[in-house]
Design a protein around this motif. Structure first.
Motif, mmCIF file in Angstrom:
data_model
loop_
_atom_site.group_PDB
_atom_site.id
_atom_site.type_symbol
_atom_site.label_atom_id
_atom_site.label_comp_id
_atom_site.label_asym_id
_atom_site.label_seq_id
_atom_site.Cartn_x
_atom_site.Cartn_y
_atom_site.Cartn_z
ATOM 1 N N ALA A 166 0.895 -1.328 0.054
ATOM 2 C CA ALA A 166 0.014 -0.045 -0.030
ATOM 3 C C ALA A 166 0.792 1.361 0.014
ATOM 4 N N VAL A 167 0.587 2.063 -1.161
ATOM 5 C CA VAL A 167 1.615 3.187 -1.094
ATOM 6 C C VAL A 167 0.364 4.479 -0.550
ATOM 7 N N ILE A 168 0.785 4.876 0.574
ATOM 8 C CA ILE A 168 0.031 5.772 1.309
ATOM 9 C C ILE A 168 0.440 7.235 1.376
ATOM 10 N N SER A 169 -0.166 8.303 0.731
ATOM 11 C CA SER A 169 0.237 9.568 0.628
ATOM 12 C C SER A 169 -0.610 10.350 1.619
ATOM 13 N N THR A 170 0.073 11.280 2.651
ATOM 14 C CA THR A 170 -0.679 12.160 3.512
ATOM 15 C C THR A 170 -0.245 13.617 3.477
ATOM 16 N N ARG A 171 -1.118 14.523 3.177
ATOM 17 C CA ARG A 171 -0.546 15.854 3.378
ATOM 18 C C ARG A 171 -1.037 16.589 4.936
ATOM 19 N N ILE A 172 -0.039 17.046 5.451
ATOM 20 C CA ILE A 172 -0.367 17.560 6.874
ATOM 21 C C ILE A 172 -0.647 19.107 6.898
ATOM 22 N N LYS A 173 -1.613 19.610 7.804
ATOM 23 C CA LYS A 173 -1.904 20.962 7.990
ATOM 24 C C LYS A 173 -0.420 21.430 8.423
ATOM 25 N N PRO A 174 -0.321 22.943 7.853
ATOM 26 C CA PRO A 174 1.201 23.546 8.197
ATOM 27 C C PRO A 174 1.165 23.538 9.952
ATOM 28 N N GLY A 175 2.262 23.389 10.248
ATOM 29 C CA GLY A 175 2.490 23.827 11.782
ATOM 30 C C GLY A 175 2.451 22.353 12.601
ATOM 31 N N HIS A 176 1.870 21.200 12.008
ATOM 32 C CA HIS A 176 1.375 20.066 12.846
ATOM 33 C C HIS A 176 2.310 18.881 12.588
ATOM 34 N N GLU A 177 3.460 19.152 11.967
ATOM 35 C CA GLU A 177 4.705 18.288 11.620
ATOM 36 C C GLU A 177 5.169 17.283 12.619
ATOM 37 N N ALA A 178 5.310 17.764 13.862
ATOM 38 C CA ALA A 178 5.598 17.259 15.047
ATOM 39 C C ALA A 178 4.807 16.388 15.451
ATOM 40 N N ALA A 179 3.543 16.572 15.516
ATOM 41 C CA ALA A 179 2.230 15.785 16.049
ATOM 42 C C ALA A 179 2.023 14.685 14.913
ATOM 43 N N TYR A 180 2.514 14.849 13.837
ATOM 44 C CA TYR A 180 2.276 13.815 12.863
ATOM 45 C C TYR A 180 3.346 12.836 12.857
ATOM 46 N N ARG A 181 4.601 13.110 13.173
ATOM 47 C CA ARG A 181 5.618 12.325 13.403
ATOM 48 C C ARG A 181 5.493 11.455 14.586
ATOM 49 N N GLN A 182 4.945 11.920 15.846
ATOM 50 C CA GLN A 182 4.582 11.445 16.912
ATOM 51 C C GLN A 182 3.607 10.164 16.568
ATOM 52 N N TRP A 183 2.557 10.553 15.861
ATOM 53 C CA TRP A 183 1.494 9.675 15.367
ATOM 54 C C TRP A 183 1.984 8.509 14.647
ATOM 55 N N GLU A 184 2.685 9.091 13.743
ATOM 56 C CA GLU A 184 3.457 7.904 12.707
ATOM 57 C C GLU A 184 4.103 6.793 13.457
ATOM 58 N N GLN A 185 4.728 7.090 14.648
ATOM 59 C CA GLN A 185 5.555 6.224 15.430
ATOM 60 C C GLN A 185 4.591 5.243 16.044
ATOM 61 N N ARG A 186 3.329 5.890 16.369
ATOM 62 C CA ARG A 186 2.088 4.960 16.940
ATOM 63 C C ARG A 186 1.754 3.845 15.746
ATOM 64 N N ILE A 187 1.301 4.205 14.935
ATOM 65 C CA ILE A 187 0.998 3.270 13.723
ATOM 66 C C ILE A 187 2.058 2.630 13.331
ATOM 67 N N ALA A 188 3.060 2.964 13.328
ATOM 68 C CA ALA A 188 3.941 2.036 12.715
ATOM 69 C C ALA A 188 4.216 0.902 13.598
ATOM 70 N N ALA A 189 4.256 1.233 15.145
ATOM 71 C CA ALA A 189 4.185 0.147 16.145
ATOM 72 C C ALA A 189 3.096 -0.867 16.009
ATOM 73 N N ALA A 190 2.209 -0.404 15.714
ATOM 74 C CA ALA A 190 0.783 -0.906 15.494
ATOM 75 C C ALA A 190 0.830 -2.033 14.221
ATOM 76 N N GLN A 191 1.105 -1.488 13.157
ATOM 77 C CA GLN A 191 1.240 -2.281 11.964
ATOM 78 C C GLN A 191 2.231 -3.501 12.076
ATOM 79 N N SER A 192 3.185 -3.095 12.541
ATOM 80 C CA SER A 192 4.397 -4.270 12.784
ATOM 81 C C SER A 192 3.944 -5.358 13.421
ATOM 82 N N LYS A 193 2.848 -5.351 14.279
ATOM 83 C CA LYS A 193 2.311 -6.662 14.722
ATOM 84 C C LYS A 193 1.164 -7.220 13.971
#
Length: 324
Positions: free
Chosen positions: A119-146
């Motif tokens: 699955a090739v997933i593209s996401t466009r983030i609202k300006p100024g929310h990059e740090a929150a997105y990176r933290q969220w990405e770590q959460r979903i990465a941990a979940a999908q690895s299982k």
């Protein structure tokens, strides 16, 4: 194609452009001819190495997927911005449904490759929310690895001035396992958590035909030529079907077990596919010199390998012609 996108890369290492595009059903044949002409144009472009074109395979894959490998990011970007490509893109736009996805993927990097199913997933983030997105990405990465069947993951930030999307590529062993993760309640909950900082989001699935039987080696970005894959499968499929029919299907299932032909044939197909999952990888490993020729004379390897398989076909026919 119509977009420009990317993954971060460095140095002069190889780059693969992954394009996923949806074509109007009535324009499929016209698009196929357009793609053939584009293939000829890109073949002469500086830095071009290899191209793989995967046509749609509904219902799982409804997009065309084109992998174009270049020697470096600079040559890939030069192609994306070239007058030759832009003129061709302008001509194909009426054939497309929506906007296609184009991304540059750094060859040799860690993580998922585009096969057997991704699955090739593209996401466009609202300006100024990059740090929150990176933290969220770590959460979903941990979940999908299982998740069942998970095989790899790549996550890359945008390239400033080229594309604003963040790119993730998920690789799973089967379409069923990938779809199970995409539809899972856990992932849906995580997507809801991301609504606050997500401006645009979409995912597309890419797959190929016999890739589960032909492992991609380190540094390889595309499967062997389809005609080679078909020849290897045929090399093993014919003996399996013949021997199962002669020794099992006719004497045991149909005559002794009185199973009707349509059911006996289905059982034979199940057995054939199961055996191919073991025999084709074994055979492809011994034919790797032909499936993925290296060196300065790939044409010689291609001809030698094809001649070898034709000889094995003839040998099989001669041997089985002696069966009663």
């Amino acid at each position: 194609m119509s977009g420009e996108g990317g993954m971060a890369s460095s140095g002069g290492e190889g780059i693969t452009i992954i394009t996923q595009t949806r074509v109007r059903p009535e324009a499929a044949d016209t698009f196929a001819r357009w793609q053939d002409e584009t293939s000829k144009a890109i073949a002469a472009f500086p830095g071009f190495v290899k191209q793989t074109v995967m046509s749609p395979s509904p219902p799982q894959q409804v997009d065309w997927v084109i992998l174009q490998r270049f020697a470096s990011e600079a040559t890939a970007m030069a192609w994306l911005k070239s007058e030759v490509r832009l003129k061709r893109v302008a001509g194909v736009a009426p054939m497309l449904v929506g906007v296609d996805d184009v991304h540059l993927v750094h060859d040799g990097g860690p993580g998922a490759r585009p096969a057997p199913v991704s699955a090739v997933i593209s996401t466009r983030i609202k300006p100024g929310h990059e740090a929150a997105y990176r933290q969220w990405e770590q959460r979903i990465a941990a979940a999908q690895s299982k998740a069942a069947g998970f095989q790899g993951y790549r996550f890359e930030p945008p390239i400033p001035g080229v594309q604003d999307d963040w790119l993730a590529i998920l690789r799973f062993d089967t379409e069923a396992n990938l779809q199970a993760w995409l539809d899972s309640p856990e992932r849906q909950k995580l997507l809801q958590d991301a609504d606050a900082f997500t401006q645009e989001f979409h995912a597309r699935i890419a797959r190929t035909g016999f890739d589960q039987w032909f492992p991609i080696e380190a540094g390889d970005t595309s499967p062997p030529a389809a005609w080679k894959l078909n020849m290897v499968v045929l090399l093993f499929l014919y003996p399996i079907v013949f021997l199962f029919g002669a020794w099992v299907q006719t004497p045991l299932l149909m005559k002794w077990g009185r199973i009707p032909f349509w059911l006996a044939l289905f059982i034979g197909n199940v057995v054939s596919v199961a055996l191919l999952n073991y025999l084709v990888p074994w055979g492809s490993g011994r034919l790797s010199w032909w499936l993925r020729p290296v060196g300065s004379s790939p044409t010689k390897a291609n001809l030698t390998g094809a001649a070898l398989l034709v000889a094995l076909y003839v040998l099989s026919l001669l041997v089985f012609s002696r069966f009663p």
